[in-house]
Design an enzyme around this catalytic site. Structure first.
Site, mmCIF file in Angstrom:
data_model
loop_
_atom_site.group_PDB
_atom_site.id
_atom_site.type_symbol
_atom_site.label_atom_id
_atom_site.label_comp_id
_atom_site.label_asym_id
_atom_site.label_seq_id
_atom_site.Cartn_x
_atom_site.Cartn_y
_atom_site.Cartn_z
ATOM 1 N N LYS A 184 6.015 7.886 1.164
ATOM 2 C CA LYS A 184 4.868 8.673 0.684
ATOM 3 C C LYS A 184 3.902 8.810 1.850
ATOM 4 O O LYS A 184 3.266 7.824 2.260
ATOM 5 C CB LYS A 184 4.236 7.948 -0.517
ATOM 6 C CG LYS A 184 3.262 8.800 -1.302
ATOM 7 C CD LYS A 184 1.890 8.668 -0.733
ATOM 8 C CE LYS A 184 0.891 9.552 -1.410
ATOM 9 N NZ LYS A 184 -0.398 9.519 -0.728
ATOM 10 N N GLY A 241 -2.894 -0.770 3.415
ATOM 11 C CA GLY A 241 -4.074 -0.013 3.026
ATOM 12 C C GLY A 241 -5.089 -0.895 2.349
ATOM 13 O O GLY A 241 -5.245 -2.070 2.706
ATOM 14 N N SER A 242 -5.745 -0.337 1.332
ATOM 15 C CA SER A 242 -6.857 -1.042 0.689
ATOM 16 C C SER A 242 -6.370 -2.107 -0.286
ATOM 17 O O SER A 242 -5.253 -2.027 -0.812
ATOM 18 C CB SER A 242 -7.722 -0.030 -0.065
ATOM 19 O OG SER A 242 -6.973 0.543 -1.110
ATOM 20 N N GLY A 245 -5.749 -0.344 -3.663
ATOM 21 C CA GLY A 245 -4.472 0.375 -3.724
ATOM 22 C C GLY A 245 -3.294 -0.583 -3.794
ATOM 23 O O GLY A 245 -2.404 -0.441 -4.637
ATOM 24 N N GLY A 246 -3.293 -1.576 -2.920
ATOM 25 C CA GLY A 246 -2.170 -2.518 -2.862
ATOM 26 C C GLY A 246 -2.017 -3.301 -4.155
ATOM 27 O O GLY A 246 -0.911 -3.477 -4.665
ATOM 28 N N GLU A 265 0.095 -5.083 2.563
ATOM 29 C CA GLU A 265 -0.806 -5.685 3.548
ATOM 30 C C GLU A 265 -2.149 -5.016 3.338
ATOM 31 O O GLU A 265 -2.268 -3.797 3.449
ATOM 32 C CB GLU A 265 -0.239 -5.441 4.949
ATOM 33 C CG GLU A 265 -0.954 -6.221 6.017
ATOM 34 C CD GLU A 265 -1.721 -5.311 6.928
ATOM 35 O OE1 GLU A 265 -2.954 -5.232 6.743
ATOM 36 O OE2 GLU A 265 -1.114 -4.682 7.791
ATOM 37 N N CYS A 302 -6.669 -3.564 10.948
ATOM 38 C CA CYS A 302 -6.608 -4.614 9.908
ATOM 39 C C CYS A 302 -6.962 -5.971 10.484
ATOM 40 O O CYS A 302 -7.344 -6.882 9.762
ATOM 41 C CB CYS A 302 -5.258 -4.633 9.227
ATOM 42 S SG CYS A 302 -3.908 -4.052 10.202
ATOM 43 N N GLU A 388 -14.475 -7.335 3.127
ATOM 44 C CA GLU A 388 -14.194 -6.548 4.323
ATOM 45 C C GLU A 388 -15.021 -5.256 4.305
ATOM 46 O O GLU A 388 -15.082 -4.567 3.289
ATOM 47 C CB GLU A 388 -12.697 -6.184 4.348
ATOM 48 C CG GLU A 388 -12.299 -5.363 5.567
ATOM 49 C CD GLU A 388 -10.858 -4.856 5.512
ATOM 50 O OE1 GLU A 388 -10.290 -4.730 4.412
ATOM 51 O OE2 GLU A 388 -10.312 -4.585 6.589
HETATM 52 P P1 NAP Z 1 -5.628 3.401 0.533
HETATM 53 O O1 NAP Z 1 -6.716 4.123 -0.144
HETATM 54 O O2 NAP Z 1 -5.225 2.098 -0.036
HETATM 55 O O3 NAP Z 1 -4.368 4.395 0.555
HETATM 56 C C1 NAP Z 1 -3.151 4.077 1.226
HETATM 57 C C2 NAP Z 1 -2.021 4.893 0.615
HETATM 58 O O4 NAP Z 1 -1.727 4.383 -0.688
HETATM 59 C C3 NAP Z 1 -2.344 6.360 0.412
HETATM 60 O O5 NAP Z 1 -1.157 7.100 0.601
HETATM 61 C C4 NAP Z 1 -2.793 6.436 -1.022
HETATM 62 O O6 NAP Z 1 -2.543 7.677 -1.613
HETATM 63 C C5 NAP Z 1 -1.922 5.396 -1.677
HETATM 64 N N1 NAP Z 1 -2.567 4.775 -2.822
HETATM 65 C C6 NAP Z 1 -3.760 4.131 -2.817
HETATM 66 N N2 NAP Z 1 -4.026 3.644 -4.036
HETATM 67 C C7 NAP Z 1 -2.991 3.973 -4.829
HETATM 68 C C8 NAP Z 1 -2.689 3.760 -6.197
HETATM 69 N N3 NAP Z 1 -3.527 3.109 -6.998
HETATM 70 N N4 NAP Z 1 -1.537 4.248 -6.681
HETATM 71 C C9 NAP Z 1 -0.678 4.933 -5.877
HETATM 72 N N5 NAP Z 1 -0.923 5.177 -4.591
HETATM 73 C C10 NAP Z 1 -2.049 4.708 -4.061
HETATM 74 O O7 NAP Z 1 -5.960 3.159 2.053
HETATM 75 P P2 NAP Z 1 -6.488 4.153 3.179
HETATM 76 O O8 NAP Z 1 -6.530 5.554 2.699
HETATM 77 O O9 NAP Z 1 -5.663 3.888 4.353
HETATM 78 O O10 NAP Z 1 -7.946 3.655 3.490
HETATM 79 C C11 NAP Z 1 -8.897 3.377 2.495
HETATM 80 C C12 NAP Z 1 -9.436 1.990 2.693
HETATM 81 O O11 NAP Z 1 -8.364 1.051 2.838
HETATM 82 C C13 NAP Z 1 -10.256 1.775 3.950
HETATM 83 O O12 NAP Z 1 -11.591 2.140 3.786
HETATM 84 C C14 NAP Z 1 -10.080 0.306 4.195
HETATM 85 O O13 NAP Z 1 -11.002 -0.419 3.445
HETATM 86 C C15 NAP Z 1 -8.711 -0.006 3.715
HETATM 87 N N6 NAP Z 1 -7.685 -0.102 4.771
HETATM 88 C C16 NAP Z 1 -7.211 -1.312 5.099
HETATM 89 C C17 NAP Z 1 -6.245 -1.424 6.064
HETATM 90 C C18 NAP Z 1 -5.670 -2.739 6.443
HETATM 91 O O14 NAP Z 1 -4.880 -2.786 7.332
HETATM 92 N N7 NAP Z 1 -5.975 -3.814 5.794
HETATM 93 C C19 NAP Z 1 -5.735 -0.308 6.710
HETATM 94 C C20 NAP Z 1 -6.218 0.925 6.342
HETATM 95 C C21 NAP Z 1 -7.189 1.003 5.362
HETATM 96 P P3 NAP Z 1 -3.622 8.858 -1.636
HETATM 97 O O15 NAP Z 1 -4.407 8.793 -0.374
HETATM 98 O O16 NAP Z 1 -2.791 10.066 -1.754
HETATM 99 O O17 NAP Z 1 -4.470 8.596 -2.824
#
Ligand code: NAP
Length: 520
Positions: A184, A241-242, A245-246, A265, A302, A388
């Site tokens: 995805k 990611g977040s 989300g995770g 992660e 991260c 964070e």
């Molecule tokens: P994200 O919002 O968690 O999204 C990552 C991916 O997962 C995207 O493709 C998103 O899809 C998908 N997704 C998220 N929530 C979902 C759910 N409930 N069901 C199904 N799919 C889902 O992360 P991000 O866009 O990379 O960044 C947002 C925040 O994540 C940042 O502000 C930061 O706090 C954190 N982040 C952390 C790390 C780390 O390494 N720890 C890295 C990057 C970001 P869609 O975008 O299509 O909704």
């Protein structure tokens, strides 16, 4: 190769959908063509079915053939040349040097896994030979090794458009393990994703891999991601990611009729401890190096150091104030991440004091660095200050004693890394701190900053929850391969029907544990 705005369903391009998704340049706010279309659930279903059919073939492909496939992916990515780098910088706002470095990391990662497959011992072959004469019962012949799980669903991270995205670590480890991938794509870097996806598919066709070994679907809402995790033919999930989300994907996978593992992660504040004597002796240099680590990549790592723990030292804080005031921010990856960063800072301002803001940058998603401070009691009483803030900010906690330093460590949740700065003598004096931190993180760093994650055999990029949903694994380095395998034991299986790694002859010449001893 061109960006055409297509979902890639195995070897077939597809754009059945009617809802458009547009890449945005984070520096200018301008859209970047072409228009992509959100994948439909029928496109996703087709991708997963193709992956399942491919698995029947791909699971039996030899390590040497999979290695050739991974090397071919690296060659195809290299062949994309400047077009990939231009698209990467336009979509991410990250500079050319970073794009080049990340491409190098991605190629190196692919080639490292290829060498792992060629060497072959990663399968952990264990043979306990039969003892037919054993009394009172004969002992059977038992042989075990790692086998692939099946089709894997993977989510790309926004902050590494190459190395943690379409051809990144999760994809490479799954393909190396023998698992087809349905990916995805992250909506923040649509074109970079499509180019990398096309490179993987070109490599698959050139090396004779089955249709469905890799697919790439796009969406900018959670619908397709949720459907991917819930699809009954998907057997494991990789995510970066977040936390929100995770955790949501982890819960969705656990609620399936057949629950599956989710290797997510997520967030980490990567605490850094500078021990008191070292702070006095090297504070000036460490203040500057710390700021460099906080602002690297506009703080979007991260492993960004979000928490610095020191014994109160006004001279060090004064130095930090001067270097942070001179620090540079930049444009963030997208509007959503910028807005979460600004909200995080607003929340911190309610509980902690600002030491200094950095320089104000220009750009659509611009983010200014900021360093906060709080004493230990304030930190202890605030849940907000333990969260964070993804971006170029960090919190300094001033402890009044050794006991308070230990208390901070004691109250930490799970993180990817922890760092301690100290001389050998001082580190020995704080051996209890090191022992405590080891229980909280995946990587314990001495006298170095956490940003910069080497891709090697020994790397662990993981940690206890909430850093990840499974602390027994890593998402970087070759150990990540076993996230997508499971051990299978064969009892009294005829030699010719065993996987070649377990046959008597050891024709691959791999390391195996035979009756308790490692032999080739
Ligand atoms: P994200 O919002 O968690 O999204 C990552 C991916 O997962 C995207 O493709 C998103 O899809 C998908 N997704 C998220 N929530 C979902 C759910 N409930 N069901 C199904 N799919 C889902 O992360 P991000 O866009 O990379 O960044 C947002 C925040 O994540 C940042 O502000 C930061 O706090 C954190 N982040 C952390 C790390 C780390 O390494 N720890 C890295 C990057 C970001 P869609 O975008 O299509 O909704």
């Amino acid at each position: 190769m061109q960006v055409l705005g297509k979902n890639l369903i195995g070897f077939t391009e597809s754009s059945e959908g009617t809802v458009g998704i547009q890449a945005i340049n984070p520096a200018s706010g301008e859209p970047i063509g072409p228009l992509f279309f959100k994948a439909t659930t029928s496109e996703l279903d087709l991708a997963v079915h193709k992956a399942n059919e491919a698995f029947a073939i791909y699971r039996k492909i030899s390590g040497a053939e999979k290695a050739t496939f991974l090397e071919a992916i690296a060659t195809e990515i290299e062949a994309l040349g400047d077009s990939l780098l231009e698209r990467y910088t336009a979509e991410s706002g990250l500079p050319l040097g970073r794009a080049q470095g990340e491409r190098g990391r991605t190629l190196g990662q692919l080639r490292l896994f290829a060498s792992l497959l060629k060497e072959g011992s990663w399968v952990n072959a264990i043979i306990d030979t039969a003892q037919p004469d054993r009394q009172p019962l004969p002992k059977p012949d038992l042989r075990a090794m790692e086998r692939p799980l099946g089709p894997v669903g993977i989510f790309g991270a926004s902050n590494f458009p190459l190395a943690f995205s379409v051809a990144g670590g999760d994809t490479v480890s799954a393909l190396a393990a023998g698992c087809p991938v349905v990916f995805k794509g992250h909506p923040s870097h649509l074109g970079t994703s499509e180019l990398a996806g096309r490179a993987i598919l070109a490599a698959a066709q050139k090396t004779g891999m089955p249709d469905g070994v890799f697919s790439l679907v796009f969406d900018d809402s959670i619908e397709i991601g949720q459907a991917l995790v819930k699809h009954p033919l998907i057997k494991a999930v990789g995510f970066t990611g977040s936390l929100r989300g995770g955790k949501s994907l982890f819960d969705a996978a656990a609620a399936r009729p057949e629950p599956i593992p989710v290797y997510a992660e997520m967030g980490s504040i990567n605490p850094v401890f500078i021990l008191p004597k070292t702070l006095k002796e090297k504070g000036d240099v460490l203040a500057q190096n710390y700021m460099n680590s906080v602002t690297m990549g506009v703080g979007q790592f991260c492993t960004n150091p979000g928490l610095l723990v020191i014994e109160k030292d006004d001279a060090f804080v004064a130095k930090l104030e001067s270097v942070s005031a001179e620090s540079n921010g930049g444009v963030m990856l997208n509007k959503g991440i910028q807005s979460v960063y600004h909200k995080g800072i607003e929340e911190f301002e309610k509980y902690a004091k600002v030491i200094s803001f950095g320089k104000k940058p220009e750009g659509f998603t611009a983010a200014q660095p900021v360093i906060f401070k709080a004493d230990y009691q304030t930190f202890k009483g605030s849940e907000t200050l333990k969260e964070e803030v993804f971006g170029p900010s960090s919190l300094v906690v001033e402890a009044s004693s050794r006991e308070e330093i230990m208390e901070v460590a004691h109250n930490l949740s799970g993180h990817l890394t922890a760092t301690v700065f100290g001389s050998p003598k001082e580190l020995a004096e704080y051996a209890d701190l090191l022992e405590l931190l080891e229980q909280k993180v995946g990587r314990l760093i001495i006298n170095g900053f956490p940003t910069g994650v080497e891709v090697t055999h020994a790397m662990v990029h993981g940690g206890p929850y909430p850093a990840t949903t499974d602390s027994r694994s890593t998402s970087v380095g070759t150990m990540s391969i076993t996230r997508f395998t499971r051990p299978v034991c064969y009892q009294d299986m005829p030699d010719t029907l065993l996987p070649v790694e377990l046959q008597n002859q050891n024709s691959l010449g791999i390391w195996r544990k035979v009756n308790g001893e490692m032999v080739k």
